[in-house]
Motif scaffolding. Structure first.
Motif, mmCIF file in Angstrom:
data_model
loop_
_atom_site.group_PDB
_atom_site.id
_atom_site.type_symbol
_atom_site.label_atom_id
_atom_site.label_comp_id
_atom_site.label_asym_id
_atom_site.label_seq_id
_atom_site.Cartn_x
_atom_site.Cartn_y
_atom_site.Cartn_z
ATOM 1 N N LEU A 1 8.794 4.052 2.367
ATOM 2 C CA LEU A 1 7.929 2.934 1.997
ATOM 3 C C LEU A 1 8.594 2.182 0.856
ATOM 4 C CD1 LEU A 1 4.498 4.827 1.867
ATOM 5 C CD2 LEU A 1 5.615 3.768 3.841
ATOM 6 N N TRP A 2 8.698 0.870 1.004
ATOM 7 C CA TRP A 2 9.314 0.027 -0.020
ATOM 8 C C TRP A 2 8.247 -0.814 -0.704
ATOM 9 C CZ3 TRP A 2 14.155 0.250 -1.779
ATOM 10 C CH2 TRP A 2 15.133 0.827 -0.977
ATOM 11 N N TYR A 3 8.321 -0.857 -2.017
ATOM 12 C CA TYR A 3 7.458 -1.706 -2.839
ATOM 13 C C TYR A 3 8.377 -2.616 -3.651
ATOM 14 C CZ TYR A 3 3.737 1.446 -1.548
ATOM 15 O OH TYR A 3 2.820 2.178 -0.823
ATOM 16 N N LEU A 4 8.324 -3.908 -3.386
ATOM 17 C CA LEU A 4 9.247 -4.860 -3.997
ATOM 18 C C LEU A 4 8.569 -5.695 -5.076
ATOM 19 C CD1 LEU A 4 10.827 -6.241 -0.696
ATOM 20 C CD2 LEU A 4 11.523 -4.242 -2.010
ATOM 21 N N ASN A 5 9.364 -6.133 -6.020
ATOM 22 C CA ASN A 5 8.920 -7.165 -6.950
ATOM 23 C C ASN A 5 9.591 -8.443 -6.463
ATOM 24 O OD1 ASN A 5 8.331 -8.950 -8.975
ATOM 25 N ND2 ASN A 5 8.826 -7.557 -10.638
ATOM 26 N N LYS A 6 8.902 -9.183 -5.627
ATOM 27 C CA LYS A 6 9.486 -10.361 -4.989
ATOM 28 C C LYS A 6 9.718 -11.520 -5.955
ATOM 29 C CE LYS A 6 7.746 -9.130 -0.491
ATOM 30 N NZ LYS A 6 6.943 -9.466 0.663
ATOM 31 N N GLU B 1 0.632 10.013 2.357
ATOM 32 C CA GLU B 1 0.834 8.563 2.445
ATOM 33 C C GLU B 1 -0.395 7.822 1.930
ATOM 34 O OE1 GLU B 1 1.705 5.075 5.764
ATOM 35 O OE2 GLU B 1 1.925 7.169 6.344
ATOM 36 N N GLN B 2 -1.582 8.332 2.248
ATOM 37 C CA GLN B 2 -2.812 7.699 1.792
ATOM 38 C C GLN B 2 -2.907 7.711 0.262
ATOM 39 O OE1 GLN B 2 -2.724 10.112 4.228
ATOM 40 N NE2 GLN B 2 -2.975 8.710 5.952
ATOM 41 N N GLN B 3 -2.473 8.789 -0.356
ATOM 42 C CA GLN B 3 -2.483 8.858 -1.819
ATOM 43 C C GLN B 3 -1.494 7.857 -2.420
ATOM 44 O OE1 GLN B 3 -1.881 13.203 -1.788
ATOM 45 N NE2 GLN B 3 -3.594 13.345 -3.242
ATOM 46 N N VAL B 4 -0.343 7.694 -1.777
ATOM 47 C CA VAL B 4 0.646 6.712 -2.239
ATOM 48 C C VAL B 4 0.052 5.312 -2.161
ATOM 49 C CG1 VAL B 4 2.896 5.654 -1.778
ATOM 50 C CG2 VAL B 4 2.624 8.140 -1.585
ATOM 51 N N ILE B 5 -0.567 4.984 -1.040
ATOM 52 C CA ILE B 5 -1.157 3.653 -0.856
ATOM 53 C C ILE B 5 -2.311 3.435 -1.829
ATOM 54 C CG2 ILE B 5 -2.422 2.183 0.773
ATOM 55 C CD1 ILE B 5 -0.540 3.346 2.957
ATOM 56 N N ALA B 6 -3.072 4.474 -2.107
ATOM 57 C CA ALA B 6 -4.148 4.354 -3.094
ATOM 58 C C ALA B 6 -3.584 4.040 -4.478
ATOM 59 C CB ALA B 6 -4.986 5.630 -3.132
ATOM 60 N N ALA B 7 -2.435 4.616 -4.806
ATOM 61 C CA ALA B 7 -1.832 4.415 -6.126
ATOM 62 C C ALA B 7 -1.052 3.106 -6.229
ATOM 63 C CB ALA B 7 -0.898 5.582 -6.461
ATOM 64 N N MET B 8 -0.382 2.708 -5.137
ATOM 65 C CA MET B 8 0.540 1.583 -5.214
ATOM 66 C C MET B 8 0.175 0.392 -4.334
ATOM 67 S SD MET B 8 4.233 3.411 -5.611
ATOM 68 C CE MET B 8 4.955 1.866 -6.090
ATOM 69 N N GLY B 9 -0.813 0.571 -3.463
ATOM 70 C CA GLY B 9 -1.160 -0.505 -2.541
ATOM 71 C C GLY B 9 -0.321 -0.424 -1.275
ATOM 72 N N GLU B 10 -0.504 -1.398 -0.405
ATOM 73 C CA GLU B 10 0.260 -1.431 0.844
ATOM 74 C C GLU B 10 1.728 -1.731 0.540
ATOM 75 O OE1 GLU B 10 -0.481 -0.773 4.045
ATOM 76 O OE2 GLU B 10 -2.495 -0.190 3.421
ATOM 77 N N PRO B 11 2.647 -1.049 1.221
ATOM 78 C CA PRO B 11 4.068 -1.285 0.950
ATOM 79 C C PRO B 11 4.517 -2.669 1.432
ATOM 80 C CG PRO B 11 3.798 0.244 2.784
ATOM 81 C CD PRO B 11 2.424 -0.017 2.231
ATOM 82 N N SER B 12 5.560 -3.170 0.799
ATOM 83 C CA SER B 12 6.153 -4.450 1.214
ATOM 84 C C SER B 12 6.862 -4.299 2.543
ATOM 85 C CB SER B 12 7.163 -4.929 0.162
ATOM 86 O OG SER B 12 6.574 -5.008 -1.112
ATOM 87 N N ASP B 13 7.529 -3.150 2.742
ATOM 88 C CA ASP B 13 8.275 -2.851 3.965
ATOM 89 C C ASP B 13 8.166 -1.368 4.260
ATOM 90 O OD1 ASP B 13 9.560 -5.388 4.618
ATOM 91 O OD2 ASP B 13 10.754 -5.091 2.804
ATOM 92 N N ARG B 14 8.413 -1.042 5.540
ATOM 93 C CA ARG B 14 8.480 0.354 5.974
ATOM 94 C C ARG B 14 9.797 0.532 6.699
ATOM 95 N NH1 ARG B 14 3.491 3.274 6.445
ATOM 96 N NH2 ARG B 14 1.767 2.013 5.646
ATOM 97 N N GLU B 15 10.534 1.552 6.305
ATOM 98 C CA GLU B 15 11.822 1.840 6.923
ATOM 99 C C GLU B 15 11.734 3.150 7.687
ATOM 100 O OE1 GLU B 15 16.403 2.849 5.546
ATOM 101 O OE2 GLU B 15 14.952 2.143 4.078
ATOM 102 N N THR B 16 12.227 3.142 8.920
ATOM 103 C CA THR B 16 12.328 4.356 9.734
ATOM 104 C C THR B 16 13.746 4.420 10.296
ATOM 105 O OG1 THR B 16 11.620 3.224 11.749
ATOM 106 C CG2 THR B 16 9.884 4.215 10.394
ATOM 107 N N ALA B 17 14.056 5.495 10.991
ATOM 108 C CA ALA B 17 15.383 5.627 11.585
ATOM 109 C C ALA B 17 15.652 4.488 12.566
ATOM 110 C CB ALA B 17 15.511 6.979 12.275
ATOM 111 N N SER B 18 14.630 4.043 13.294
ATOM 112 C CA SER B 18 14.814 2.962 14.266
ATOM 113 C C SER B 18 14.657 1.579 13.643
ATOM 114 C CB SER B 18 13.820 3.127 15.421
ATOM 115 O OG SER B 18 12.493 3.037 14.936
#
Length: 111
Positions: free
Chosen positions: A79-84, A43-60
């Motif tokens: 992890l969702w990354y949106l083009n708002k 997850e840290q590598q993803v955030i390093a590459a893409m920044g903080e996600p716009s949204d986080r989705e879990t089962a709950s």
């Protein structure tokens, strides 16, 4: 032509150009980061590459976006990354397993 009229004409031309430029810049930035994300990354590598996600989705915390099925085991978080700014719905998703590693990625365009 009066100064006010010139300002209005320049604004009518410039504002859409700036909007399109900003939208394109966001897409390009997300695409560049997304290309760096590989299965097995943390997850840290993803955030390093893409920044903080716009949204986080879990089962709950189900987010019904772009027609993707819900994040199910072994996926525990998406992890969702949106083009708002996009005129069409554009998003990049990264699914993580219980150990916090990438198991699947997706780039979605929705009319």
């Amino acid at each position: 032509m009066s100064t006010t009229a010139k300002i209005i004409v320049v604004s009518v031309i410039l504002v859409p150009l700036l909007y399109i430029g900003a939208c394109s810049a966001i897409s390009h930035q997300r695409d560049r980061g997304f290309a760096q994300v590989k299965e097995g990354d943390t997850e840290q590598q993803v955030i390093a590459a893409m920044g903080e996600p716009s949204d986080r989705e879990t089962a709950s915390n189900r987010l019904a976006k772009y027609g993707l099925p819900e994040c199910q085991a072994p996926c525990v978080q998406r992890l969702w990354y949106l083009n708002k700014l996009g005129l069409v719905g554009e998003a990049w998703s990264v699914e993580l397993d219980a150990s916090g590693h990438v198991m699947h990625t997706d780039h979605v365009l929705s009319p």
